[in-house]
Design a protein around this motif. Structure first.
Motif, PDB file in Angstrom:
ATOM      1  N   MET A 165      47.141  45.347  43.872  1.00  0.00           N
ATOM      2  CA  MET A 165      46.220  46.377  44.363  1.00  0.00           C
ATOM      3  C   MET A 165      45.084  46.601  43.355  1.00  0.00           C
ATOM      4  O   MET A 165      43.899  46.584  43.717  1.00  0.00           O
ATOM      5  CB  MET A 165      46.946  47.708  44.623  1.00  0.00           C
ATOM      6  CG  MET A 165      45.985  48.774  45.165  1.00  0.00           C
ATOM      7  SD  MET A 165      46.769  50.346  45.599  1.00  0.00           S
ATOM      8  CE  MET A 165      46.806  51.149  44.001  1.00  0.00           C
ATOM      9  N   LEU A 166      45.454  46.785  42.087  1.00  0.00           N
ATOM     10  CA  LEU A 166      44.409  47.042  41.086  1.00  0.00           C
ATOM     11  C   LEU A 166      43.543  45.796  40.880  1.00  0.00           C
ATOM     12  O   LEU A 166      42.316  45.913  40.727  1.00  0.00           O
ATOM     13  CB  LEU A 166      45.028  47.513  39.764  1.00  0.00           C
ATOM     14  CG  LEU A 166      44.030  47.823  38.649  1.00  0.00           C
ATOM     15  CD1 LEU A 166      42.951  48.812  39.091  1.00  0.00           C
ATOM     16  CD2 LEU A 166      44.749  48.350  37.408  1.00  0.00           C
ATOM     17  N   GLU A 167      44.165  44.600  40.919  1.00  0.00           N
ATOM     18  CA  GLU A 167      43.354  43.377  40.772  1.00  0.00           C
ATOM     19  C   GLU A 167      42.313  43.286  41.888  1.00  0.00           C
ATOM     20  O   GLU A 167      41.149  42.970  41.628  1.00  0.00           O
ATOM     21  CB  GLU A 167      44.251  42.131  40.786  1.00  0.00           C
ATOM     22  CG  GLU A 167      45.032  42.003  39.496  1.00  0.00           C
ATOM     23  CD  GLU A 167      45.619  40.610  39.265  1.00  0.00           C
ATOM     24  OE1 GLU A 167      46.151  40.399  38.177  1.00  0.00           O
ATOM     25  OE2 GLU A 167      45.542  39.752  40.181  1.00  0.00           O
ATOM     26  N   HIS A 168      42.731  43.603  43.119  1.00  0.00           N
ATOM     27  CA  HIS A 168      41.771  43.558  44.227  1.00  0.00           C
ATOM     28  C   HIS A 168      40.683  44.611  44.071  1.00  0.00           C
ATOM     29  O   HIS A 168      39.524  44.370  44.386  1.00  0.00           O
ATOM     30  CB  HIS A 168      42.497  43.725  45.572  1.00  0.00           C
ATOM     31  CG  HIS A 168      43.108  42.452  46.040  1.00  0.00           C
ATOM     32  ND1 HIS A 168      44.467  42.281  46.196  1.00  0.00           N
ATOM     33  CD2 HIS A 168      42.546  41.256  46.351  1.00  0.00           C
ATOM     34  CE1 HIS A 168      44.712  41.036  46.581  1.00  0.00           C
ATOM     35  NE2 HIS A 168      43.569  40.392  46.686  1.00  0.00           N
ATOM     36  N   MET A 169      41.068  45.801  43.583  1.00  0.00           N
ATOM     37  CA  MET A 169      40.066  46.854  43.382  1.00  0.00           C
ATOM     38  C   MET A 169      39.022  46.423  42.355  1.00  0.00           C
ATOM     39  O   MET A 169      37.828  46.697  42.505  1.00  0.00           O
ATOM     40  CB  MET A 169      40.752  48.156  42.936  1.00  0.00           C
ATOM     41  CG  MET A 169      41.535  48.840  44.054  1.00  0.00           C
ATOM     42  SD  MET A 169      42.528  50.227  43.455  1.00  0.00           S
ATOM     43  CE  MET A 169      41.230  51.413  43.039  1.00  0.00           C
ATOM     44  N   ILE A 170      39.489  45.756  41.301  1.00  0.00           N
ATOM     45  CA  ILE A 170      38.563  45.284  40.262  1.00  0.00           C
ATOM     46  C   ILE A 170      37.651  44.193  40.831  1.00  0.00           C
ATOM     47  O   ILE A 170      36.425  44.253  40.710  1.00  0.00           O
ATOM     48  CB  ILE A 170      39.357  44.749  39.037  1.00  0.00           C
ATOM     49  CG1 ILE A 170      40.083  45.895  38.322  1.00  0.00           C
ATOM     50  CG2 ILE A 170      38.420  44.013  38.074  1.00  0.00           C
ATOM     51  CD1 ILE A 170      41.078  45.446  37.257  1.00  0.00           C
ATOM     52  N   ILE A 171      38.262  43.208  41.480  1.00  0.00           N
ATOM     53  CA  ILE A 171      37.482  42.078  42.006  1.00  0.00           C
ATOM     54  C   ILE A 171      36.482  42.567  43.054  1.00  0.00           C
ATOM     55  O   ILE A 171      35.312  42.184  43.044  1.00  0.00           O
ATOM     56  CB  ILE A 171      38.417  41.000  42.582  1.00  0.00           C
ATOM     57  CG1 ILE A 171      39.172  40.315  41.438  1.00  0.00           C
ATOM     58  CG2 ILE A 171      37.641  39.981  43.417  1.00  0.00           C
ATOM     59  CD1 ILE A 171      40.293  39.395  41.876  1.00  0.00           C
TER      60      ILE A 171
END
Ligand code: PLP
Length: 331
Positions: free
Chosen positions: A90-96
Motif C-alpha cells: 500500500m505504501l509503495e503504491h502511494m509513493i509511486i
C-alpha cells in the motif's frame, strides 16, 4: 533556492485507517489536513515519518532509491509506536503514484524529489495517554530539493555530548517526531555556546549519532561505526555507504567506538569523519569539540575518502554507474 524542505508539491497521496480498515489511497490537496484538536498525535506524539528520494536520469526515467528499506522502517516505526499496521504494497503504491503524478517536477541531479511519508494517530481521545490510537492517517508529501552543498561543502563542527542522550534508549530506532523535539535543546545550546553545527550524542562515552544523521569514522582503509542496536536510527545511507565501502575493498568495522578511541584516531593525519543521511549522503566532519577543547579530524578539512564514497553513491542514484545492488525502482 528555498530552504531544504520548504517547497511542496500541491498534492499528496493519503489513506486513512478507521473502523479497522484502510481507505483506498487518494490523491488529495497537500495544503491542509483536517484534524481534531484532541487528536492522539497532538497530545501523545503518535507520529513517525520517512525520508527518501527520487532521481531523474539522463534518459528521462525517474528512479526511487531503496524504497523497500524505507517502507520497512516505516512499518517498524509504526509498530513500535502502536500505530495501525499497513501493507508494504500500500505504501509503495502511494509513493509511486504521487511521484509518477509529479514526475515532470523531479529536479535533475544534483537535485532530486524528496519524499516524506508520514503516519499520525488521529483518534480524538485525550484520555488515551496510555493506549494506542484507533484511527490514523498515512500520507506521502513531496518536496523538490536542490544541491545540498550549494552553500559550500565545509567540514562540520560537532560537539561531543556524553551526559545527555538524543532520545530514550528504546526509541532510538523509531523515526518519530518526539525524538527530534528531545534533541533540540542540546543542539541549540551547542550552537550558542561553541558554535557547533551538530551534537554527536555519546551517552556514557559511546559514540552514537547526531540529531538526524549517523556517524562514520574513516581511518585510512577502515570505516568504524556503531553496530546496529535499538538505541539509534538505522540509516539507509549508512547501510549503502558501508556496502559500497566493502565493494571498494575497504574494511568495515561495526562495533562500539568510545569517545577516547575516537579522539585518539581523529588525531592521525589521514583520519576522516562524516555524517550519513538521505539529505546530504555524506557530510564531512572537520572538528570535534570535547570538554571545552577542539580537535581536528585529520587535517580538519573535507576528506578524500568521504568525497569518493559520496560520489560512488551519487553515481548509482544519478544513473551514472551500474546499480549492481538493485537499489533503484524505476517508475
Ligand atoms: C533519518 C535519520 C538518519 C539517516 O537515515 P537515512 O535513512 O540514511 O536517511 C540517521 N539518524 C537519524 C536520527 C535520522 O532521523
Amino acid at each position: 533556492m528555498a530552504a531544504f524542505g520548504s517547497v511542496f508539491m500541491p498534492q499528496m497521496t493519503l489513506a486513512a485507517f478507521e473502523n479497522s480498515n484502510w481507505s483506498t489511497p487518494e490523491l488529495v490537496s497537500s495544503d491542509a489536513i483536517q484534524l481534531h484538536p484532541g487528536a492522539h498525535v497532538l497530545h501523545y506524539a503518535s507520529t513517525c515519518f520517512e525520508g527518501l528520494k527520487a532521481f531523474r536520469h539522463d534518459d528521462g526515467s525517474i528512479n526511487i532509491f531503496r524504497m523497500d528499506r524505507n517502507v520497512k522502517r516505516m512499518q517498524q516505526s509504526s509498530e513500535l509506536l502502536s500505530l495501525p499496521a499497513f501493507d508494504e504494497s500500500m505504501l509503495e503504491h502511494m509513493i509511486i503514484d504521487v511521484v509518477k503524478h509529479f514526475s515532470g517536477e523531479v529536479p535533475a541531479p544534483p537535485g532530486s524529489m524528496y519524499i516524506r511519508p508520514t503516519h499520525i494517530g488521529t483518534e480524538a481521545a485525550i484520555g488515551k495517554a496510555a493506549s494506542p490510537t484507533h484511527s490514523s492517517m498515512l500520507y506521502v508529501l513531496l518536496s523538490p530539493v536542490g544541491d545540498y552543498f550549494s552553500g559550500g561543502d565545509k567540514a562540520l563542527r560537532l560537539l561531543l555530548e556524553e551526559d545527555g542522550s538524543r532520545c530514550a534508549a528504546h526509541m532510538g530506532m523509531v523515526k518519530s517526531g518526539g525524538n527530534y523535539a528531545s534533541a533540540l535543546q542540546p543542539i541549540l545550546k551547542a550552537r550558542a555556546s561553541v558554535n557547533a553545527d551538530q551534537v554527536l550524542f555519546c551517552p556514557n562515552g559511546d559514540v552514537q549519532e547526531t540529531g538526524a544523521a549517523n556517524f562514520l569514522l574513516i581511518d585510512g582503509n577502515e570505516i568504524i561505526t556503531k553496530a546496529l542496536d535499538t538505541s539509534f536510527l538505522h540509516g539507509v545511507t549508512r547501510d549503502s555507504i558501508l556496502t559500497i565501502a566493502k565493494d571498494l575493498g575497504m574494511t568495515v568495522s561495526e562495533r562500539e567506538l568510545s569517545v577516547e578511541e575516537l579522539l585518539e584516531r581523529a588525531a592521525k593525519p589521514n583520519c576522516e569523519a562524516a555524517l550519513s543521511g538521505t539529505a546530504a549522503v555524506l557530510a564531512p566532519v572537520g572538528t570535534l569539540i570535547h570538554d571545552g577543547q577542539e580537535f581536528s579530524v585529520g587535517n580538519g578539512n573535507t576528506g578524500e575518502t568521504t568525497l569518493k564514497l559520496r560520489k560512488a553513491l551519487n553515481d548509482i542514484q544519478w544513473g551514472k554507474t551500474e546499480d549492481t545492488h538493485g537499489w533503484l525502482t524505476k517508475i
